[in-house]
Scaffold this motif. Sequence first.
Motif, PDB file in Angstrom:
ATOM      1  N   VAL A   1       0.442  11.592   6.258  1.00  0.00           N
ATOM      2  CA  VAL A   1       0.036  11.040   7.546  1.00  0.00           C
ATOM      3  C   VAL A   1      -1.469  10.782   7.553  1.00  0.00           C
ATOM      4  CG1 VAL A   1      -0.094  11.514  10.022  1.00  0.00           C
ATOM      5  CG2 VAL A   1       1.952  12.131   8.745  1.00  0.00           C
TER       6      VAL A   1
ATOM      7  N   ASP B   1      -3.291   9.534   5.335  1.00  0.00           N
ATOM      8  CA  ASP B   1      -3.593   8.221   4.751  1.00  0.00           C
ATOM      9  C   ASP B   1      -3.410   7.102   5.762  1.00  0.00           C
ATOM     10  OD1 ASP B   1      -4.033   9.299   2.232  1.00  0.00           O
ATOM     11  OD2 ASP B   1      -2.066   8.722   1.441  1.00  0.00           O
ATOM     12  N   PHE B   2      -2.520   7.320   6.736  1.00  0.00           N
ATOM     13  CA  PHE B   2      -2.104   6.222   7.600  1.00  0.00           C
ATOM     14  C   PHE B   2      -3.243   5.625   8.414  1.00  0.00           C
ATOM     15  CE2 PHE B   2      -0.510   4.411  11.541  1.00  0.00           C
ATOM     16  CZ  PHE B   2       0.282   3.404  11.022  1.00  0.00           C
ATOM     17  N   GLU B   3      -4.092   6.444   9.005  1.00  0.00           N
ATOM     18  CA  GLU B   3      -5.138   5.900   9.875  1.00  0.00           C
ATOM     19  C   GLU B   3      -6.052   4.936   9.112  1.00  0.00           C
ATOM     20  OE1 GLU B   3      -8.660   7.193  12.967  1.00  0.00           O
ATOM     21  OE2 GLU B   3      -7.373   8.748  12.130  1.00  0.00           O
TER      22      GLU B   3
ATOM     23  N   LEU C   1       1.486   5.210   0.861  1.00  0.00           N
ATOM     24  CA  LEU C   1       1.066   6.268   1.780  1.00  0.00           C
ATOM     25  C   LEU C   1       1.575   7.597   1.251  1.00  0.00           C
ATOM     26  CD1 LEU C   1       1.931   4.705   5.268  1.00  0.00           C
ATOM     27  CD2 LEU C   1      -0.320   4.890   4.198  1.00  0.00           C
TER      28      LEU C   1
ATOM     29  N   ARG D   1       0.855  -1.189   0.000  1.00  0.00           N
ATOM     30  CA  ARG D   1       0.000   0.000   0.000  1.00  0.00           C
ATOM     31  C   ARG D   1       0.890   1.237   0.000  1.00  0.00           C
ATOM     32  NH1 ARG D   1      -4.802  -0.276  -1.595  1.00  0.00           N
ATOM     33  NH2 ARG D   1      -5.376   1.470  -0.288  1.00  0.00           N
TER      34      ARG D   1
ATOM     35  N   PHE E   1       3.804  -0.990   3.864  1.00  0.00           N
ATOM     36  CA  PHE E   1       3.517   0.379   3.439  1.00  0.00           C
ATOM     37  C   PHE E   1       4.749   0.978   2.782  1.00  0.00           C
ATOM     38  CE2 PHE E   1       0.744  -0.138   7.218  1.00  0.00           C
ATOM     39  CZ  PHE E   1      -0.474  -0.010   6.575  1.00  0.00           C
TER      40      PHE E   1
ATOM     41  N   GLU F   1      -5.404   3.365   6.229  1.00  0.00           N
ATOM     42  CA  GLU F   1      -4.619   2.216   5.778  1.00  0.00           C
ATOM     43  C   GLU F   1      -4.310   1.269   6.937  1.00  0.00           C
ATOM     44  OE1 GLU F   1      -4.074   1.318   2.796  1.00  0.00           O
ATOM     45  OE2 GLU F   1      -4.525   3.127   1.682  1.00  0.00           O
ATOM     46  N   PHE F   2      -4.032   1.819   8.112  1.00  0.00           N
ATOM     47  CA  PHE F   2      -3.759   1.003   9.291  1.00  0.00           C
ATOM     48  C   PHE F   2      -4.989   0.184   9.679  1.00  0.00           C
ATOM     49  CE2 PHE F   2      -3.680   0.528  13.956  1.00  0.00           C
ATOM     50  CZ  PHE F   2      -2.523  -0.232  14.082  1.00  0.00           C
TER      51      PHE F   2
ATOM     52  N   THR G   1       6.058   4.621   1.410  1.00  0.00           N
ATOM     53  CA  THR G   1       5.733   6.046   1.390  1.00  0.00           C
ATOM     54  C   THR G   1       5.965   6.587  -0.011  1.00  0.00           C
ATOM     55  OG1 THR G   1       7.955   6.597   2.154  1.00  0.00           O
ATOM     56  CG2 THR G   1       6.236   6.431   3.830  1.00  0.00           C
TER      57      THR G   1
END
Length: 182
Positions: A101, A103-105, A98, A96, A125, A107-108, A127
């Motif tokens: 930041v 996007d992180f929530e 990213l 995935r 992930f 994607e997590f 970046t």
Amino acid sequence: MTGRPPLIGIYPGTFDPITLGHSDIIQRATKVVDHLVVAVANNAGKGPLFSPEERVALIQEDLEALDINGATVEVRAFDTLLMHFAQEVGARVILRGLRAVSDFEYEFQMACMNTRMNPEIETVFLTASERQQFISSRFVKEIGSLGGDIRSFVSSRVAERLQARFDAQGDGGRSHAGGTAS
């Protein structure tokens, strides 16, 4: 050669359209896996501009310009749960991208749900490269539909296809994918 089976990874997305950011992640993912499946999601709920078959073709065309680091890459559409598709193709890794930041929530959360469904498949992930961090398909379509210049966000082939699609939809003079943003 260690005799291990090839590491198969999946890079899923809607790719409507494929951007230079997507191409960057594809190219970098081929440094991580031996075989990459670019998995084009058939998500009608997102109101895609291109059909899954058109998106597969656009990605295949863009792959010709990439250095894929000795890996093999295939592009396939799918309309099942990602984890079911991953099992079908024998993937052990989901890749995935990213951009920020923010996007992180999301994607997590997705990675955690996927792990819950199949703990044998890892999520990795990558970046986004500095020059690609802000690019999104949604913004590319919006800029292009309003006559902005999208050539620094997508390949020339994709820019041409977007322009043709906007023209066919009757956007006429407002859509100039090769023009200048106002």
